[in-house]
Design an enzyme around this catalytic site. Structure first.
Site, PDB file in Angstrom:
ATOM      1  N   LYS A 239     -30.133 -11.146 -62.842  1.00 27.98           N
ATOM      2  CA  LYS A 239     -29.792 -10.048 -63.987  1.00 27.98           C
ATOM      3  C   LYS A 239     -31.141  -9.796 -65.006  1.00 27.98           C
ATOM      4  O   LYS A 239     -31.683 -11.061 -65.418  1.00 27.98           O
ATOM      5  CB  LYS A 239     -28.491 -10.601 -64.844  1.00 27.98           C
ATOM      6  CG  LYS A 239     -28.400  -9.643 -65.830  1.00 27.98           C
ATOM      7  CD  LYS A 239     -26.901 -10.177 -66.677  1.00 27.98           C
ATOM      8  CE  LYS A 239     -26.553  -9.229 -67.500  1.00 27.98           C
ATOM      9  NZ  LYS A 239     -25.231  -9.779 -68.242  1.00 27.98           N
TER      10      LYS A 239
ATOM     11  N   ASP B 247     -15.488  -9.265 -73.067  1.00 31.54           N
ATOM     12  CA  ASP B 247     -15.611  -8.095 -72.101  1.00 31.54           C
ATOM     13  C   ASP B 247     -15.195  -8.349 -70.629  1.00 31.54           C
ATOM     14  O   ASP B 247     -15.564  -8.056 -69.629  1.00 31.54           O
ATOM     15  CB  ASP B 247     -16.944  -7.826 -71.933  1.00 31.54           C
ATOM     16  CG  ASP B 247     -17.467  -6.397 -71.109  1.00 31.54           C
ATOM     17  OD1 ASP B 247     -16.327  -5.608 -71.214  1.00 31.54           O
ATOM     18  OD2 ASP B 247     -18.338  -6.060 -70.573  1.00 31.54           O
TER      19      ASP B 247
ATOM     20  N   ARG C  91     -26.075  -1.405 -62.617  1.00 34.50           N
ATOM     21  CA  ARG C  91     -26.935  -1.321 -63.829  1.00 34.50           C
ATOM     22  C   ARG C  91     -26.000  -0.985 -65.041  1.00 34.50           C
ATOM     23  O   ARG C  91     -24.832  -0.655 -64.827  1.00 34.50           O
ATOM     24  CB  ARG C  91     -27.753   0.029 -63.858  1.00 34.50           C
ATOM     25  CG  ARG C  91     -28.409   0.689 -64.977  1.00 34.50           C
ATOM     26  CD  ARG C  91     -29.076   1.777 -64.784  1.00 34.50           C
ATOM     27  NE  ARG C  91     -29.913   1.616 -63.627  1.00 34.50           N
ATOM     28  CZ  ARG C  91     -31.155   1.380 -63.441  1.00 34.50           C
ATOM     29  NH1 ARG C  91     -31.721   0.825 -64.513  1.00 34.50           N
ATOM     30  NH2 ARG C  91     -31.844   1.361 -62.093  1.00 34.50           N
ATOM     31  N   GLY C  92     -26.226  -1.420 -66.093  1.00 31.91           N
ATOM     32  CA  GLY C  92     -25.354  -1.331 -67.370  1.00 31.91           C
ATOM     33  C   GLY C  92     -26.276  -1.350 -68.662  1.00 31.91           C
ATOM     34  O   GLY C  92     -27.556  -1.106 -68.325  1.00 31.91           O
ATOM     35  N   THR C  93     -25.688  -1.221 -69.605  1.00 27.72           N
ATOM     36  CA  THR C  93     -26.424  -1.447 -70.929  1.00 27.72           C
ATOM     37  C   THR C  93     -27.206  -2.367 -71.263  1.00 27.72           C
ATOM     38  O   THR C  93     -28.168  -2.315 -71.886  1.00 27.72           O
ATOM     39  CB  THR C  93     -25.375  -1.214 -72.210  1.00 27.72           C
ATOM     40  OG1 THR C  93     -24.508  -2.273 -72.127  1.00 27.72           O
ATOM     41  CG2 THR C  93     -24.460   0.115 -71.897  1.00 27.72           C
ATOM     42  N   PHE C  94     -26.969  -3.379 -70.531  1.00 27.58           N
ATOM     43  CA  PHE C  94     -27.787  -4.861 -70.605  1.00 27.58           C
ATOM     44  C   PHE C  94     -29.033  -4.730 -69.858  1.00 27.58           C
ATOM     45  O   PHE C  94     -29.921  -5.277 -70.275  1.00 27.58           O
ATOM     46  CB  PHE C  94     -26.908  -6.025 -70.046  1.00 27.58           C
ATOM     47  CG  PHE C  94     -26.504  -5.969 -68.815  1.00 27.58           C
ATOM     48  CD1 PHE C  94     -27.394  -6.142 -67.627  1.00 27.58           C
ATOM     49  CD2 PHE C  94     -25.251  -5.347 -68.469  1.00 27.58           C
ATOM     50  CE1 PHE C  94     -26.760  -6.033 -66.518  1.00 27.58           C
ATOM     51  CE2 PHE C  94     -25.085  -5.097 -67.197  1.00 27.58           C
ATOM     52  CZ  PHE C  94     -25.817  -5.531 -66.201  1.00 27.58           C
TER      53      PHE C  94
ATOM     54  N   LEU D 248     -28.274  -3.796 -57.080  1.00 26.58           N
ATOM     55  CA  LEU D 248     -26.824  -4.036 -57.137  1.00 26.58           C
ATOM     56  C   LEU D 248     -25.983  -3.167 -58.151  1.00 26.58           C
ATOM     57  O   LEU D 248     -25.041  -2.728 -58.022  1.00 26.58           O
ATOM     58  CB  LEU D 248     -26.470  -5.590 -57.354  1.00 26.58           C
ATOM     59  CG  LEU D 248     -26.929  -6.204 -56.203  1.00 26.58           C
ATOM     60  CD1 LEU D 248     -26.591  -7.888 -56.575  1.00 26.58           C
ATOM     61  CD2 LEU D 248     -26.574  -5.963 -54.947  1.00 26.58           C
TER      62      LEU D 248
ATOM     63  N   GLN E  20     -30.334  -4.470 -65.624  1.00 27.69           N
ATOM     64  CA  GLN E  20     -29.787  -4.118 -64.221  1.00 27.69           C
ATOM     65  C   GLN E  20     -29.722  -5.577 -63.321  1.00 27.69           C
ATOM     66  O   GLN E  20     -30.131  -6.375 -63.899  1.00 27.69           O
ATOM     67  CB  GLN E  20     -30.876  -3.067 -63.550  1.00 27.69           C
ATOM     68  CG  GLN E  20     -32.262  -3.698 -63.693  1.00 27.69           C
ATOM     69  CD  GLN E  20     -33.293  -2.715 -63.319  1.00 27.69           C
ATOM     70  OE1 GLN E  20     -32.951  -1.808 -62.696  1.00 27.69           O
ATOM     71  NE2 GLN E  20     -34.314  -2.710 -64.041  1.00 27.69           N
TER      72      GLN E  20
END
EC number: 2.7.11.1
Length: 1191
Positions: free
Chosen positions: A226, A322, A205-208, A203, A210
C-alpha cells in the site's frame, strides 16, 4: 452506470505524447448496467449451490474466468465485476496470492496514471457507494500491459492474458502527481532496508493512495504493498495507521482475523506498507454472484470471524471506523472457504483520540452517531458489521443512502427516529431534523424531501431494494423453498436468531448496542438453538461450515510463536519438526515427524471407563509419551532431566460407566530418560467436548444430540493453562519395562480423515471437490503423502513442495522405498495413473508397485468404480464420510483421503453436495475438468493383491450398491521379516463385508454389519454377531474398494497370521455395557464421543523370532536403518500380556495393503515384547484397564 471496455486493434489507437509519458488512448463506450437484472437466486460456492438453485453446470462463484474466444486485437467485452477498481477509501482489491516466476514477467513497462478509473468508477447499477463525486472522465485511461483480468490463482485455464494497451515510460516516470499519488512503473523495484519488491500488478486505488501487487525478490512470496500519498493532508493519518499496524503486528493476525502487516518503509517520500496477499473482498464476491443473497450458514462464519477481530480491537481500544464488504477479504475462497480477514486500518484511531463531527465510515455503513455528530466509540464498528451481514443476507445494502440525509431517513423509517436525548446532543442533528414548535412539547421530526432539497440543493433519491417498516420484516425475505421437515424448522429458527442479533447490532443508541463479546455468545453464532434439530442435515452443514473459521485460529496460534512448546527445533539427530493438530470433526490427532533415529509415538490413549455406546466418559485424554526432541522442545541444560506433568480436562463429560480402580504404572517409567539431555513429557492430543446426554447403545452416526457442539470436538488444550500440576507416578496397570536409553515403542493408531485442508503456507493436497466442508486445521506437521511412486530404488527420497510455494494444486509427495527389496518384489508390475482433475497445472503421473508377480493383461473390474448408487458412501457428503484408521506399521504414514472427493475420478452425482442441498445438477469441482470413474484412474494397479490367489471379478463391485456398513476397521501388526508368513488381504465388499483371502486357505467367515441407513435411524439393533475368531484368519471390515483413493500413502501391510499356529478361540471380556462382540474395535458410529477404545492384545503363546510385535510408526521421507534395540515388554502384574491400548475414532476404515517384503521393519526381529505373533481377538472393554479420574 457501468460501462463496457472495448479493445480495438492497434490502428485504432491514437497515440499522444507528453513530457511525462507516451499514452495510447483506449476507446471506452458506455453501456447498460451489467447486473441490471438479477439472475435466478442461486449462489455458487466451490461448485456448491445455496439458496434456491437451478440446475447448472457452470463455473463456481469464485471463478472469475471470462472466456476469450477471439484472438488478441479483436473486440471483446468484459464483465464489470472483472476489472472494477474502486476509487474509495480503503478499497484494497487484493485479488491473488500466486507466486509469479521471473520468466513470465511482461517485457514492457507500463505507467499507471493517478486517474485510473475503470468502467465509470465504483458503481452498483447506477448507485455510487461513496458520497464523493468521482472524476471518471478526465485524464488518460491506461490498463496494465499483459494485465491478466483474472486472479493469478484462478487462471489455470487462461492461456493468453489480454494485452489491452501499452505505454512507454518517459524521462520522469517516477514523479508524484498533484494529488500526491506515486507514479508507478510496472516491474519497478521498491526497496526497504531488508527486502526488495518488484511491482507486478496494480490492485486498487483509494483516497489513501494505491495498492500494488509485488514480488518479494529472492523468495516465492507475493505481497500487497500500500503506497500512501505524500500529500500533507494524508500524512497525519498515515502515521496513525503505521502506529496501529505496529501495535497489531504484535498480535496473532491469524487468530484474530486481521491482515498481517510485514513492514513499513519509505520510497521516494511515499510511505509503503507491506501486507500479506489476500484473495478477494466480499463486495467482489457478491458481485460475482450477481448480488444474490447468501445463506445464513455462510454468513455466520463471516460474522464470527469479524466479530473476533472487533473483539480484539476493542480490547486494544482501537476503532476500525471503515468496516464494509470491501474491507473484509476472503483469504483463499478455493482452499479456505469462508475464511476472512479484516483489512484497511487507514481510518482507524484510538478510542481516546476520537473527535466529534469527524467524517468516518463509508456511507452505507455509517453509524447514526457519526451522522448526527455524536461522541462515538468502538460501537460504530458493530453498526457497520450489522449493515454488512444484512447486506449479505439481502444481497443489497440495507441502507444505501446516496446522501447522509437519505441514510438517516432510511434508518428512521425502519427503526424509528433517534432518541430525543441523542438529537439534542448531536452537532449535526439540525441538518436532517427540525424541532416541532406547534406542539405542547418540543420534539424532533425528520425534514421532508422538499425541505432538505430546498436547503441543500441536492435532490434525494430512492435507492433501497427492500423497504422495511421494521427490522423484524427481514425474516420474511428470500425464504428458502427447498427445505422440509427438520431442515425447514432449523432454518426458521436460524432466521429468528439472525434477526434478533441484527436488531441488537443496529440499535441507534450506541450505549445499548451489542458488543463483540456478546455477539460471539449470541445463539446465532453459538448455534445453541440448532441443537434442537440434531438429525437435520442442514444443521450438520452449519456446524461443519463453522468449523472452518474455528479450526485455523487454534492451530495457527501454535505456529506463530504463541506456543514455544510446539515450535520446531533442529538438532544433529533430529530434523526440524512441527506439530499438527488436525481437526477431524470428532477427533484431533497429533501428527509428528522425526528422523529415522527416533521413534514417533502418536499417543497412548487412556480410556476413562468402560461405557462405549452413547455415553461420554467423565475424563478422557490422550497422552503422548515421547522425548522433548520429538515435541520440538530444546533440551534445557542445568534442569532436571525428567519431570511429569498432570493434564486436567476442563470440560468433563457425563458418564454412565461404573467407577473402576485406577491403573498403576511403575514409578520408574516416567523418571527414566531417553538420553542424558532430554526430558519426557506427557502431552495431550485432544480435549473433550461439552457435556452431552448419553444415548445408550444406539449404533448411529447421528448421535450428536444433546448440548454438544460438533465444532467443539478436538479442541486443543492451551499449554499455559493446563500444565499446572505434577502427575503422580501411577499411570498404567500394564507395567512397562524399559531399557534406560531407549524410547518406548507401543501400538499406535492412524486416524485418517478424508478431507485435508490446505493453506498457502503448507500447500497440503486439497480435496477440491469438497472444499466447502473443510474442517482441518491448516498447519500440518508433515504432509500426508499421496499415492507413492513405487520406484525400484534402495534409497529414500523425499520431495516436498516448499511451504511458500504458490502453485495451487502442489502437494508434498514423499517417495519411500525399502532399504532392501526382494528380487521377486522388484519385478512387480507398475502401472501409471493420471489424475484427470488434479488441481495442479501439470498432469500428475503416479506409479505404484503392484503386489503380484503375475502380469495380468486381461482387464478386471475397477476396484474404485462407482456405480452411482444412492447408497454410495463415496458420493455422499463428508458429513457421512467414514474416517479411516489402521494400526501403524513401520512403513505406514498418516494419510488423508476422501472417498469420491480427493480421488482422481469423483463420482458425478446430483446429490454429491452437502447434505442440506437439493439435487441441482451442478457438478463443477472448482473449475476442474470432469472425469469418469474408470479403471485406469484407480489408485491401485490393476493387478491382483494376493499372490497365487485367483481373483473373483465380482469382487470389484462398488460397495455403495449394498447397504452401507456402520464402520470399517482393520487392525494391522507391524511388518514381519519372514516371507513365508505373508498374507495379502484382498478387500472386497459385495455384501457389506470383506473377506480376507489368506494364502492357501479360504476365509472361514464373514462379519455381518448393519446398513448405515439403519444406523442413521438410530435403531438400537445389534451391529455385530458375536463369534469366535481363530488364529488362522484375519477379519477386515470395509466399505469396498471405492473407499480407497489417490491420497493414500504406502499401502500398508495387512495383518498376517502364520497358519502353523494352532487356533485359540477368544471371547470378549465382560466389562462394558453392550458387549455384543466386535472383532477389532467397536462399531465406529456407535462410539459417539470418539473416545479411544482400549485394544489390548490377548494372552497367547511365546513370541516367535519373526513375529510382529509392536506397531511402530516410522517418519515418512526418512531413511530406515536397522536399529538395534534392547528388549522391553509391556506386561500385566498377573502375567497376562497386553499391548498398550490404542485409540480409535468412530467410523473407521482399514488401510490399503502393502506387500510385507517390500519394506523392512525398523527394529530387528528379535523378541522385545511379550506378545503373541497371532492376534486372535480384542476385547472391547478389558476388565484389567480402568478409569483415570485425573486425566
Amino acid at each position: 452506470m457501468a460501462s463496457q471496455v472495448l479493445v480495438y486493434p492497434p490502428y485504432v489507437y491514437q497515440t499522444q505524447s507528453s513530457a511525462f509519458c507516451s499514452v495510447k488512448k483506449l476507446k471506452v463506450e458506455p453501456s447498460g448496467c451489467v447486473f441490471q437484472e438479477r439472475a435466478c437466486p442461486q449462489i455458487h460456492v466451490n461448485g456448491r449451490h445455496f439458496g434456491n438453485p437451478l440446475p447448472s453446470t457452470k463455473g463456481s462463484a469464485f471463478q472469475t474466468k471470462i472466456p476469450f474466444s477471439k484472438p488478441r486485437g479483436h473486440s471483446f467485452s468484459l464483465q464489470a465485476g472483472a476489472i472494477v477498481v474502486k476509487d474509495t477509501a480503503g478499497a484494497t482489491k487484493v485479488i491473488a496470492a500466486q507466486a509469479q516466476q521471473a520468466g513470465v514477467e511482461a517485457p514492457r513497462a507500463v505507467v499507471w496514471r493517478n486517474r485510473l478509473h475503470f468502467l465509470g468508477g465504483p458503481q452498483r447499477c447506477g448507485l455510487k457507494r461513496k458520497s464523493e463525486e468521482l472524476d471518471n472522465h478526465s485524464g488518460a485511461m491506461q490498463i496494465v500491459d499483459e494485465l491478466s483480468i483474472l486472479p493469478a490463482m484462478l487462471q489455470t485455464n487462461m492461456g493468453n492474458p489480454v494485452t489491452v494497451v501499452t505505454a512507454t515510460t518517459g524521462s520522469k516516470q517516477n514523479c508524484t502527481s498533484g494529488e500526491g499519488d506515486y507514479q508507478l512503473v510496472q516491474h519497478e523495484v521498491l526497496c526497504s532496508v531488508k527486502n526488495t519488491y518488484e511491482v507486478l500488478d496494480f490492485l486498487g486505488r483509494g483516497t489513501f493512495g494505491q495498492v500494488v501487487k509485488c514480488w518479494k525478490r529472492g523468495t516465492n512470496e507475493i505481497v500487497a504493498i500500500k503506497i500512501l500519498k505524500n500529500h500533507p493532508s494524508y500524512a497525519r493519518q498515515g502515521q496513525i495507521e503505521v502506529s496501529i499496524l505496529a501495535r497489531l503486528s504484535t498480535e496473532n493476525a491469524d487468530e484474530y482475523n486481521f491482515v498481517r502487516a510485514y513492514e513499513c518503509f519509505q520510497h521516494r517520500n511515499h510511505t509503503c506498507l507491506v501486507f500479506e496477499m489476500l484473495e478477494q473482498n466480499l463486495y467482489d464476491f457478491l458481485k460475482q454472484n450477481k448480488f444474490s443473497p447468501l445463506p445464513l450458514k455462510v454468513i455466520r462464519p463471516v460474522l464470527q470471524q469479524v466479530a473476533t477481530a472487533l473483539k480484539k480491537l476493542k480490547s486494544l481500544g482501537l476503532i476500525h471506523a471503515d468496516l464494509k464488504p470491501e474491507n473484509i477479504m476472503l483469504v483463499d475462497p478455493v482452499r479456505q472457504p469462508y475464511r476472512v480477514k479484516v483489512i484497511d486500518f487507514g481510518s482507524a484511531s484510538h478510542v481516546s483520540k476520537t473527535v466529534c463531527s469527524t467524517y468516518l465510515q463509508s456511507r452505507y455503513y455509517r453509524a447514526p452517531e457519526i451522522i448526527l455528530g455524536l461522541p462515538f466509540c468502538e460501537a460504530i464498528d458493530m453498526w457497520s458489521l450489522g449493515c454488512v451481514i444484512a447486506e449479505l443476507f439481502l444481497g443489497w445494502p440495507l441502507y444505501p443512502g446516496a446522501l447522509e440525509y437519505d441514510q438517516i431517513r432510511y434508518i428512521s423509517q425502519t427503526q424509528g427516529l433517534p432518541g430525543e436525548q441523542l438529537l439534542n446532543v448531536g452537532t449535526k442533528s439540525t441538518r436532517f431534523f427540525c424541532r416541532e414548535t406547534d406542539m405542547s412539547h418540543s420534539g424532533w421530526r425528520l425534514k421532508t424531501l422538499e425541505e432538505h432539497e430546498a436547503e441543500t440543493g441536492m435532490k434525494s433519491k430512492e435507492a433501497r431494494k427492500y423497504i422495511f417498516n421494521s427490522l423484524d420484516d427481514i425474516v420474511h425475505v428470500n425464504t428458502v423453498m427447498d427445505l422440509e421437515g427438520s431442515d425447514l424448522l432449523a432454518e426458521k429458527a436460524d432466521r429468528r436468531e439472525f434477526v434478533s442479533l441484527l436488531k441488537k447490532m443496529l440499535l441507534i443508541d450506541a450505549d445499548l448496542r451489542i458488543t463483540p463479546i456478546e455477539t460471539l455468545n449470541h445463539p446465532f453464532v453459538s448455534m445453541k438453538h440448532l441443537l434442537d434439530f440434531p438429525h437435520s442435515s442442514h444443521v450438520k452443514s452449519c456446524f461443519h461450515i463453522m468449523d472452518i473459521c474455528k479450526s485455523p485460529s487454534s492451530c495457527e496460534t501454535n505456529n506463530h510463536s504463541k506456543m514455544s512448546l510446539l515450535r520446531p527445533v533442529a538438532s544433529n539427530g533430529t530434523a526440524a519438526l512441527a506439530a499438527n493438530f488436525t481437526k477431524v470433526g470428532t477427533l484431533r490427532s497429533q501428527a509428528l515427524t522425526t528422523s529415522a533415529h527416533s521413534v514417533v509415538h502418536h499417543g497412548i490413549p487412556l480410556q476413562a471407563g468402560t461405557a462405549q455406546f452413547g455415553c461420554g466418559d467423565a475424563f478422557h485424554q490422550t497422552l503422548i509419551i515421547c522425548p522433548p526432541a520429538i515435541q520440538g522442545i530444546p533440551a534445557a541444560h542445568g534442569k532436571p532431566t525428567s519431570y511429569s506433568i498432570r493434564v486436567d480436562n476442563t470440560v468433563p463429560l457425563v458418564t454412565q460407566a461404573p467407577a473402576v480402580q485406577p491403573l498403576q504404572i511403575r514409578p520408574g517409567v516416567l523418571s527414566q530418560t531417553w538420553s542424558g539431555r532430554t526430558q519426557q513429557m506427557l502431552i495431550p492430543a485432544w480435549q473433550q467436548v461439552t457435556p452431552m446426554a448419553p444415548a445408550a447403545a444406539t449404533l448411529t452416526s447421528e448421535g450428536m444430540a444433546g448440548s454438544q457442539r460438533l465444532g467443539d470436538w478436538g479442541k486443543m488444550i492451551p499449554h499455559s493453562n493446563h500444565y499446572n500440576s505434577v502427575m503422580p507416578p501411577p499411570l498404567l496397570t500394564n507395567q512397562i519395562t524399559l531399557s534406560a536409553p531407549q524410547p518406548i515403542s507401543v501400538g499406535i493408531a492412524h486416524v485418517v480423515w478424508p478431507q485435508p485442508a490446505t493453506t498457502k503456507k503448507n500447500k497440503l493436497c486439497q480435496n477440491r471437490s469438497n472444499s466447502l466442508q473443510n474442517t482441518n486445521v491448516p498447519h500440518s506437521a508433515f504432509i500426508s503423502p499421496k499415492i507413492i511412486s513405487g520406484k525400484e530404488v534402495e534409497e529414500v527420497s523425499c520431495v516436498e513442495t516448499q511451504d511458500n510455494h504458490t502453485s495451487e494444486g502442489e502437494a508434498r509427495t514423499c517417495h519411500e522405498a525399502s532399504v532392501r527389496q526382494d528380487s521377486s518384489v522388484s519385478d512387480k508390475q507398475r502401472q501409471t495413473i493420471i489424475i484427470a482433475d488434479s488441481p495442479s497445472p501439470a498432469v500428475s503421473v503416479i506409479t505404484i508397485s503392484s503386489d503380484t508377480d503375475d502380469e495380468e493383461t486381461s482387464p478386471r473390474p475397477s476396484l474404485r468404480e462407482c456405480k452411482g448408487s444412492l447408497d454410495c458412501e463415496a458420493c455422499q457428503s463428508t458429513l457421512n464420510i467414514d474416517r479411516m484408521c489402521s494400526l501403524s506399521s513401520p512403513d505406514s504414514t498418516l494419510s488423508t483421503s476422501s472417498s469420491g472427493q480427493s480421488s482422481p475420478s469423483p463420482c458425478k452425482r446430483p446429490n454429491s453436495m452437502s447434505d442440506d442441498e437439493q439435487e441441482s445438477g451442478c457438478e463443477t469441482v472448482d473449475g476442474s475438468p470432469t472425469s469418469d470413474s474408470s479403471g485406469h484412474d484407480s489408485p491401485f494397479a490393476e493387478s491382483s493383491f494376493v499372490e497365487d490367489t485367483p481373483q473373483n471379478p465380482e469382487l470389484g463391485t462398488c460397495a455403495g450398491t449394498e447397504a452401507k456398513p456402520a464402520l470399517s476397521t482393520a487392525v494391522e501388526p507391524p511388518v514381519g521379516t519372514e516371507r513365508g508368513l505373508n498374507v495379502d488381504a484382498h478387500m472386497a465388499n459385495t455384501d457389506s463385508t470383506c473377506q480376507p483371502l489368506t494364502k492357501g486357505q479360504p476365509a472361514p467367515g464373514k462379519l455381518n454389519q448393519p446398513s448405515a441407513s439403519a444406523a442413521r435411524q438410530q435403531k438400537p439393533t445389534s451391529a455385530f454377531q458375536q463369534q469366535h475368531l481363530n488364529l488362522s484368519q484375519v477379519q477386515h471390515f470395509g466399505t469396498g474398494h471405492q473407499e480407497w483413493n489417490g491420497n493414500f500413502g504406502h499401502r500398508r501391510q495387512q495383518a498376517y497370521i502364520p497358519t502353523s499356529v494352532t487356533s485359540n478361540p477368544f471371547t470378549l471380556s465382560h466389562g462394558s455395557p453392550n458387549h455384543t462382540a466386535v472383532h477389532a474395535h467397536l462399531a465406529g458410529s456407535a462410539h459417539l464421543g470418539g473416545q479411544p477404545t482400549l485394544l489390548p492384545y490377548p494372552p497367547s503363546t511365546a513370541l516367535s523370532s519373526a513375529a510382529p510385535v509392536a506397531h511402530l510408526l516410522a517418519s515418512p521421507c526418512t531413511s530406515r536403518p536397522m536399529l538395534q534395540h534392547p528388549t522391553y515388554n509391556i506386561s500385566h502384574p498377573s502375567g497376562i500380556v497386553h499391548q498398550v491400548p490404542v485409540g480409535i475414532n468412530p467410523r473407521l476404515l482399514p488401510s490399503p495393503t502393502i506387500h510385507q517384503t517390500q519394506y523392512k521393519p525398523i527394529f530387528p526381529p528379535h523378541s522385545y515384547i511379550a506378545a503373541s505373533p497371532a492376534y486372535t481377538g480384542f476385547p472391547l472393554s478389558p476388565t484389567k484397564l480402568s478409569q483415570y479420574p485425573y486425566m
